[in-house]
Motif scaffolding. Structure first.
Motif, PDB file in Angstrom:
ATOM      1  N   LYS A   1       0.823  -1.207   0.000  1.00 22.27           N
ATOM      2  CA  LYS A   1       0.000   0.000   0.000  1.00 22.27           C
ATOM      3  C   LYS A   1       0.865   1.267   0.000  1.00 22.27           C
ATOM      4  CE  LYS A   1      -3.855  -2.272   2.359  1.00 22.27           C
ATOM      5  NZ  LYS A   1      -3.796  -3.243   1.216  1.00 22.27           N
ATOM      6  N   PHE A   2       1.910   1.193  -0.780  1.00 28.08           N
ATOM      7  CA  PHE A   2       2.826   2.322  -0.906  1.00 28.08           C
ATOM      8  C   PHE A   2       2.730   2.842  -2.335  1.00 28.08           C
ATOM      9  CE2 PHE A   2       6.831   4.445  -1.691  1.00 28.08           C
ATOM     10  CZ  PHE A   2       7.209   4.982  -0.464  1.00 28.08           C
ATOM     11  N   THR A   3       2.501   4.138  -2.504  1.00 19.23           N
ATOM     12  CA  THR A   3       2.423   4.710  -3.848  1.00 19.23           C
ATOM     13  C   THR A   3       3.795   5.199  -4.285  1.00 19.23           C
ATOM     14  OG1 THR A   3       0.193   5.493  -3.334  1.00 19.23           O
ATOM     15  CG2 THR A   3       1.256   6.411  -5.298  1.00 19.23           C
TER      16      THR A   3
ATOM     17  N   GLN B   1      -1.442   8.458   2.370  1.00 18.97           N
ATOM     18  CA  GLN B   1      -2.051   8.414   1.023  1.00 18.97           C
ATOM     19  C   GLN B   1      -3.010   9.569   0.756  1.00 18.97           C
ATOM     20  OE1 GLN B   1      -1.710   5.873  -1.444  1.00 18.97           O
ATOM     21  NE2 GLN B   1      -0.141   4.789  -0.290  1.00 18.97           N
TER      22      GLN B   1
ATOM     23  N   LEU C   1      11.488   1.662   0.822  1.00 16.64           N
ATOM     24  CA  LEU C   1      10.392   2.534   0.435  1.00 16.64           C
ATOM     25  C   LEU C   1      10.483   3.743   1.361  1.00 16.64           C
ATOM     26  CD1 LEU C   1       7.470  -0.087   0.300  1.00 16.64           C
ATOM     27  CD2 LEU C   1       9.051   0.555  -1.524  1.00 16.64           C
ATOM     28  N   ILE C   2      10.763   4.901   0.796  1.00 13.53           N
ATOM     29  CA  ILE C   2      10.912   6.103   1.620  1.00 13.53           C
ATOM     30  C   ILE C   2       9.694   7.004   1.408  1.00 13.53           C
ATOM     31  CG2 ILE C   2      12.297   8.158   2.069  1.00 13.53           C
ATOM     32  CD1 ILE C   2      14.028   5.466   0.184  1.00 13.53           C
ATOM     33  N   CYS C   3       8.941   7.242   2.455  1.00 16.05           N
ATOM     34  CA  CYS C   3       7.772   8.098   2.333  1.00 16.05           C
ATOM     35  C   CYS C   3       8.200   9.563   2.288  1.00 16.05           C
ATOM     36  CB  CYS C   3       6.788   7.869   3.482  1.00 16.05           C
ATOM     37  SG  CYS C   3       5.313   8.906   3.307  1.00 16.05           S
ATOM     38  N   GLU C   4       7.806  10.238   1.223  1.00 15.79           N
ATOM     39  CA  GLU C   4       8.218  11.628   1.051  1.00 15.79           C
ATOM     40  C   GLU C   4       7.397  12.569   1.923  1.00 15.79           C
ATOM     41  OE1 GLU C   4      10.052  11.747  -3.420  1.00 15.79           O
ATOM     42  OE2 GLU C   4       7.869  11.903  -3.281  1.00 15.79           O
TER      43      GLU C   4
ATOM     44  N   GLU D   1      10.530   1.804   4.890  1.00 17.25           N
ATOM     45  CA  GLU D   1      10.182   0.384   4.963  1.00 17.25           C
ATOM     46  C   GLU D   1      11.159  -0.415   4.119  1.00 17.25           C
ATOM     47  OE1 GLU D   1       5.832  -0.937   4.718  1.00 17.25           O
ATOM     48  OE2 GLU D   1       5.769   1.107   3.934  1.00 17.25           O
ATOM     49  N   ASP D   2      11.352  -1.664   4.482  1.00 17.11           N
ATOM     50  CA  ASP D   2      12.197  -2.541   3.668  1.00 17.11           C
ATOM     51  C   ASP D   2      11.361  -3.254   2.618  1.00 17.11           C
ATOM     52  OD1 ASP D   2      14.257  -1.815   5.236  1.00 17.11           O
ATOM     53  OD2 ASP D   2      14.585  -3.772   6.157  1.00 17.11           O
TER      54      ASP D   2
ATOM     55  N   GLU E   1      16.112   2.525  -4.707  1.00 18.29           N
ATOM     56  CA  GLU E   1      15.267   3.045  -3.638  1.00 18.29           C
ATOM     57  C   GLU E   1      13.994   3.615  -4.255  1.00 18.29           C
ATOM     58  OE1 GLU E   1      16.560   2.156  -0.943  1.00 18.29           O
ATOM     59  OE2 GLU E   1      18.706   2.104  -1.354  1.00 18.29           O
ATOM     60  N   PHE E   2      12.902   3.435  -3.541  1.00 20.14           N
ATOM     61  CA  PHE E   2      11.627   3.938  -4.029  1.00 20.14           C
ATOM     62  C   PHE E   2      11.148   5.090  -3.158  1.00 20.14           C
ATOM     63  CE2 PHE E   2      12.004  -0.433  -5.353  1.00 20.14           C
ATOM     64  CZ  PHE E   2      11.615  -0.380  -6.682  1.00 20.14           C
ATOM     65  N   PHE E   3      10.713   6.160  -3.808  1.00 21.58           N
ATOM     66  CA  PHE E   3      10.216   7.321  -3.079  1.00 21.58           C
ATOM     67  C   PHE E   3       8.746   7.512  -3.425  1.00 21.58           C
ATOM     68  CE2 PHE E   3      14.706   7.719  -3.867  1.00 21.58           C
ATOM     69  CZ  PHE E   3      15.222   8.145  -2.649  1.00 21.58           C
ATOM     70  N   GLY E   4       7.942   7.796  -2.429  1.00 22.52           N
ATOM     71  CA  GLY E   4       6.524   7.977  -2.689  1.00 22.52           C
ATOM     72  C   GLY E   4       5.747   8.233  -1.418  1.00 22.52           C
ATOM     73  N   LEU E   5       4.576   7.637  -1.322  1.00 17.02           N
ATOM     74  CA  LEU E   5       3.730   7.855  -0.152  1.00 17.02           C
ATOM     75  C   LEU E   5       3.390   6.534   0.521  1.00 17.02           C
ATOM     76  CD1 LEU E   5       1.228  10.535  -1.539  1.00 17.02           C
ATOM     77  CD2 LEU E   5       3.120  10.891   0.071  1.00 17.02           C
ATOM     78  N   CYS E   6       3.634   6.475   1.828  1.00 16.17           N
ATOM     79  CA  CYS E   6       3.324   5.258   2.561  1.00 16.17           C
ATOM     80  C   CYS E   6       1.823   5.175   2.821  1.00 16.17           C
ATOM     81  CB  CYS E   6       4.094   5.216   3.879  1.00 16.17           C
ATOM     82  SG  CYS E   6       3.421   6.292   5.155  1.00 16.17           S
ATOM     83  N   SER E   7       1.398   4.042   3.357  1.00 20.26           N
ATOM     84  CA  SER E   7      -0.036   3.799   3.530  1.00 20.26           C
ATOM     85  C   SER E   7      -0.704   4.861   4.406  1.00 20.26           C
ATOM     86  CB  SER E   7      -0.264   2.416   4.136  1.00 20.26           C
ATOM     87  OG  SER E   7       0.519   2.253   5.304  1.00 20.26           O
TER      88      SER E   7
END
Lengths: 142, 142
Positions: A123-125, B141, B95-98, B104-105, B132-138
């Motif tokens: 659930k990560f965008t 959102q 997963l890095i929430c911006e 998260e791994d 690495e992935f950048f975006g929005l965590c759950s």
DNA sequence: ATATCTGCAAATTTTTTGCAAAAAG
DNA sequence: CTTTTTGCAAAAAATTTGCAGATAT
């Protein structure tokens, strides 16, 4: 593309981003455009310093920050403890030779499938990803 | 795993890397081990500073450099303009929430096929990659 | 005993900031 | 004319270095 045409393009690019056209910004854009390798702030400063209208280091940093925020350039980290910048274009990644430092471009990472899976599972965008390869280029194999 | 056992493991780990066992090194190892998130040099320093035997900032930096050279830890860049470090373990990415900064791994990036293709097409030997992935965590959102 | 490691202090590198003057639209 | 951008100077943040004394093996 001729220099006149390029300048017109840069003006347009800046205008579309609601930014004023200044000599320093044009110099940064054209230097980035001349170089396929991503460039450090310092190397951009060094280059612009040797122009008819040199710019302050702080100005270069502010320009790079602004361009990055507007999406005009990408900000990369290639394991050097500093940023590098390149014009936003086709999505691609880099091969960084750990021996000679050469940087090559590479495309088609085909990671979008994996990104969708991340969206479902975690659930990560995903908005963007960084993907860089470190190793040995053809010249440094032996 | 008990603390005694952990200490024994750390001693072994260091010995295998031809490194002497010191309080500062043990403190760094155990702090990295307690945290699943990759940590900055400063946060490691801050933590070790609050211990019975505080270590100098320069010592922390030297330890991290040494561990990185020996492959004991990984050095990451997550778009912050500084390094983060984590114990070397199973290959994984982040997963890095911006929005909130949560890290998260994520595993199974399955990029080895692509790496082989790089080897063939570009004659580049991939030793490692960063992804690495950048975006929005759950939680972020909406 | 000896090579390694650490603390201290200072320096370097990379990047950021405040403010007044200059320039762009 | 108004807002944005720049230069200058100073500061902050991240990391590195020299050297002498302390510590691990």
């Amino acid at each position: 593309m001729g220099n006149k045409q390029l300048m017109k393009n840069y003006r347009l690019l800046l205008e579309n981003a609601s930014l004023k056209t200044t000599p320093a910004r044009l110099a940064v854009l054209s230097f980035l455009n001349e170089n396929s390798d991503p460039l450090s702030a310092e190397s951009i400063f060094d280059h612009v310093a040797g122009e008819h209208s040199p710019a302050d280091r702080a100005t270069i940093y502010r320009i790079l920050e602004t361009f990055f925020q507007k999406g005009i350039i990408k900000r990369l980290e290639l394991g050097e403890g500093k940023y590098r910048y390149e014009l936003t274009g086709e999505e691609h990644h880099h091969l960084i030779c750990e021996s000679c430092g050469k940087i090559e471009d590479i495309s088609d990472c085909n990671i979008s499938e994996f990104e969708k899976e991340i969206g479902r599972k975690k659930k990560f965008t995903v908005r963007r990803h960084s993907l860089e390869f470190f190793g040995l280029c053809s010249d440094c194999q032996n």
